[in-house]
Design an enzyme around this catalytic site. Structure first.
Site, PDB file in Angstrom:
ATOM      1  N   ASP A 263       7.893 -19.785 -92.593  1.00 27.41           N
ATOM      2  CA  ASP A 263       7.105 -18.642 -93.045  1.00 27.41           C
ATOM      3  C   ASP A 263       7.999 -17.404 -92.904  1.00 27.41           C
ATOM      4  OD1 ASP A 263       5.153 -16.907 -93.908  1.00 27.41           O
ATOM      5  OD2 ASP A 263       3.582 -17.700 -92.613  1.00 27.41           O
ATOM      6  N   TRP A 264       7.598 -16.343 -93.559  1.00 24.59           N
ATOM      7  CA  TRP A 264       8.482 -15.172 -93.702  1.00 24.59           C
ATOM      8  C   TRP A 264       8.766 -14.509 -92.341  1.00 24.59           C
ATOM      9  CZ3 TRP A 264       8.105 -17.978 -97.516  1.00 24.59           C
ATOM     10  CH2 TRP A 264       8.636 -17.679 -98.762  1.00 24.59           C
TER      11      TRP A 264
END
Ligand code: BGC
Length: 752
Positions: A263-264
């Site tokens: 995930d970012w």
């Protein structure tokens, strides 16, 4: 076929480039007669260390590309196209424009319609590709552990089997295009408070029975090309550097052969994450951990080059499998300005909203609105003659930026007015900011329709969003409608006995006013066709058929998650918050059944303007020596309108297994004309009777007496029968074997 033209359109543009003899000679892996795995291996053999590192992190800040969330550059020397990564499950979002705002995932799920979900996935993939995107960051398949989760609307509810079925349909649809689907967020990302630091602590059996099955279905049956690991920790170790989760379960046990992206900003190390099984760092440019740091780690031998090769292989395999080399995405910047919101897609958005809206209450047949010359007062968040309604959409990365501002969006007031005018009805609008005006409008009307909404966004749980009226909330007391909307509904209901409430909320709400209103429709976040869809349902042009994928509690005190240790967690001595999943298997309806608590509205529930009956249940063994059965029954439309029913098959395990009272194992959606009936056959397989054995660390079928129940909600069982599985049961008419005692890990854990 809504988007059947996709590959034809793509192929015309792309084939010219790949068929050039010079390219074919320098890039022999363009030969499509070889398998994706072979082609991927050939590329990796031709790659330098720098080529490989370039494929596992994002080099440039994202604003240098058009509208997307992530980017992996092309490699022209090796004929490798670039990857453009974009959100998410309600439509093509991030900064993209001219895309369709579909209903939210929880609304999609409420249709219980696999073929509609596949059509949605196909349209989503089509829009993505034409917007220059070839990795769609959807679907989100995190289980709704409790309703306050700020991302409740982004996923498909509380049941692992149902979640997996819906996800597989969407993934297959997306990947009918040259677009990789990404299932997220792996794993145990079930709330937003402290999402970057919290450790989700769960026991092995609960993990494997509740929180990993939808990922398993997505990679094994949906063949998702990519999995996104989540922000949170799992037993103190970040999900994106958790070897047991990434390599142990996902890659080895579930045999995932695609790539894991973080995930970012969810990557926290180089060597640990690489060795744990992370394949791509996302969110920080230039890659903080998988850029030059990973290169040095490979050069020093701290990360074996074989691991880097494996990362790249895993990225290349789905690219070959889904035709991304042959059909590189539409080029930017033209793609950015392209309009992909086709009439077919708008019709699809409307259909999803119509099928995904759930009729929760309809006392005295207040709906559908019938007859001519009716005075209808539309009150609350319905947009009014000129304005836009607030609730088409979620916030955060899944947000569709334009949903509320598009010229062609029909808000609920406009939808009702347009539909009503045809019948010479008089429709008025009051925004609800003045209780006195709302009461006056309701008094002057035959029917009052109140629209109420809430807001959701990743990064917050719902109490955070309601602080304006939630000062008195205890930890779990905040699923009230914000901004005095509860009071607005009470006021309107007092003024007009024919009050109908439409809830545009991302998750279950408490309904203190329920007894005072005649009708309730749960429309979730309905997307851009909100107005047309809700008008069609209110007037009976479409018969409601949605069913809840999530339990609605009567009171927050009834929830399975009540203590601070469960949510949001208690800090350990190092300051890490731990959320302990001590409710174990008792998630959603499993909890309400086990504790004998009556919910406000149960899982699987939804009314229709017609009535149905489920009759004549029979069970037949699946075949020689197989642990499985065919469940056959009749569904009849016993009312006066055509409509769809969703019969649901639940299995009750023997008490000795320690399972909750019932679990959904099969369902179908059946459309019937009035007076008609149909025989439905659904299959149960070995897994339908299996539980996770801690002794064997695998799925096992315990011999015993299993109850097979068919109904139209988890609390409305119409017929049931006992099936004897490798045992003698006095009241069983059907016997099936318990099957193999043991399945070796090498064979894969869910062989049937
Ligand atoms: C979200 C992901 C999303 C990513 C990229 C993160 O904040 O958790 O779901 O795909 O951003 O936008």
């Amino acid at each position: 076929m809504l988007v059947g033209v996709c590959l034809t359109v793509v192929a015309g543009a792309a084939l010219a480039s790949v068929s050039s003899p010079a390219r074919a000679a320098s890039c022999p892996w363009l030969n499509t007669s070889k398998s994706p795995a072979e082609r991927a291996r050939e590329v990796v053999r031709a790659m330098t260390l720098d080529d490989k590192i370039a494929m596992v992190h994002q080099p440039d800040p994202i604003w240098t590309h058009y509208g997307v969330a992530g980017y992996i550059p092309p490699n022209p020397r090796l004929c490798i196209p670039d990857l453009m990564l974009n959100d998410a499950g309600q439509g093509v979002g991030d900064q993209e424009i001219n895309t369709t705002a579909y209903p939210s995932a929880i609304a999609q799920a409420s249709s219980w319609d696999r073929s509609l979900q596949r059509a949605f996935g196909r349209a989503l993939g089509f829009e993505a590709w034409h917007k220059g995107v070839n990795v769609q960051l959807a679907p989100d398949i995190n289980i709704a552990r409790f309703p306050m989760n700020g991302r409740n609307s982004e996923a498909f509810g509380e049941d692992p089997y149902f979640m997996g079925q819906t996800a597989v349909a969407e993934i297959q649809g997306i990947q009918e295009n040259p677009v990789i689907a990404t299932v997220k967020h792996y794993a145990l990302n079930n709330h937003e408070v402290n999402r970057m630091t919290v450790s989700s602590d769960v026991d092995e059996r609960t993990l494997r029975e509740i929180y990993t099955p939808a990922f398993e279905a997505s990679v094994r049956h949906g063949h998702a090309g990519s999995v996104m690991c989540s922000y949170n920790r799992i037993h103190s170790i970040y999900a994106c550097e958790n070897r047991a989760m990434l390599t142990g379960i996902l890659k080895k046990r579930l045999r995932f052969d695609g790539f894991v992206m973080s995930d970012w900003g969810g990557t926290h190390s180089t060597i640990k994450a690489a060795k744990a099984g992370l394949d791509m760092e996302m969110g920080v440019a230039p890659g903080r951990y998988f850029g030059s740091a990973l290169k040095s780690a490979v050069q020093s031998g701290a990360v074996p080059v074989s691991r880097l090769n494996d990362m790249v292989l895993r990225i290349l395999r789905p690219m070959f499998r889904l035709g991304i080399f042959e059909h590189p995405h539409a080029p930017e910047p033209q793609a950015y300005s392209a309009n992909v919101e086709t009439p077919d897609h708008i019709a699809l958005a409307r259909k999803v909203s119509e099928e995904g809206t759930v009729l929760l209450k309809n006392r005295g047949g207040v709906l559908p609105i019938q007859g001519t010359g009716k005075r209808i007062a539309v009150i609350g968040d319905a947009g009014g003659p000129h304005g836009t309604a607030l609730s088409y959409n979620t916030g955060g990365s899944a947000h569709i930026p334009e949903a509320g501002t598009k010229a062609d969006v029909v808000n609920p007031f406009q939808g009702i007015q347009q539909r009503g005018t045809a019948d010479t009805d008089v429709v008025t609008y009051t925004d609800g900011s003045s209780m006195a005006d709302a009461a006056a409008a309701a008094t002057a009307a035959d029917v009052a329709v109140v629209f109420a909404n809430d807001a959701e966004s990743e990064g917050n749980d719902r109490p955070d969003l309601h602080l304006s009226n939630a000062q008195n909330c205890t930890l779990v007391g905040c699923s009230k409608l914000p901004q005095n909307q509860d009071q607005l509904i009470e006021t309107v209901a007092q003024a007009n006995p024919n009050t109908v409430v439409v809830l545009d909320t991302g998750g279950p709400m408490l309904m203190p006013w329920l007894a005072k209103v005649k009708g309730v429709l749960q429309a979730w976040f309905p997307g851009q066709e909100d107005g047309n869809a809700i008008a069609a349902l209110l007037f009976g042009d479409v018969n409601p058929s949605g069913k809840l994928p999530q339990t609605f509690p009567k009171s927050m005190a009834d929830l399975p998650v009540k203590t601070k240790s469960q949510y949001p967690g208690v800090n350990d001595k190092n300051g890490i918050p731990h959320a302990v999943y001590s409710e174990k298997l008792r998630v959603g309806y499993r909890w309400y059944d086990a504790m004998r608590i009556r919910p406000l509205f149960p899982f699987g529930f939804g009314l229709s303007y017609t009535t149905f009956a489920i009759r004549h249940l029979s069970l037949k063994p699946a075949g020689h020596n197989a642990t499985g059965a065919t469940v056959r029954f009749d569904v009849a439309n016993t009312g006066h309108r055509a409509g769809a029913e969703v019969p649901q098959v639940y299995v009750g395990f023997p008490a000795s297994t320690g399972e909750p009272p019932k679990q959904l194992k099969a369902y179908a959606r059946v459309f019937l004309a009035p007076g008609k009936s149909r025989s439905v056959a659904l299959s149960l397989n070995r897994r339908s009777f299996a539980h996770w054995s801690l002794a064997a660390h695998g799925w096992r079928v315990s011999p015993g007496c299993y109850r097979v129940m068919v109904g139209n909600s988890s609390r409305a069982i119409a017929r049931q029968a006992v099936i004897a599985v490798g045992a003698h049961c006095a009241n069983a008419r059907t016997h099936i074997p318990a099957g193999r005692a043991r399945v070796s890990h090498q064979q894969g854990e869910d062989r049937r």
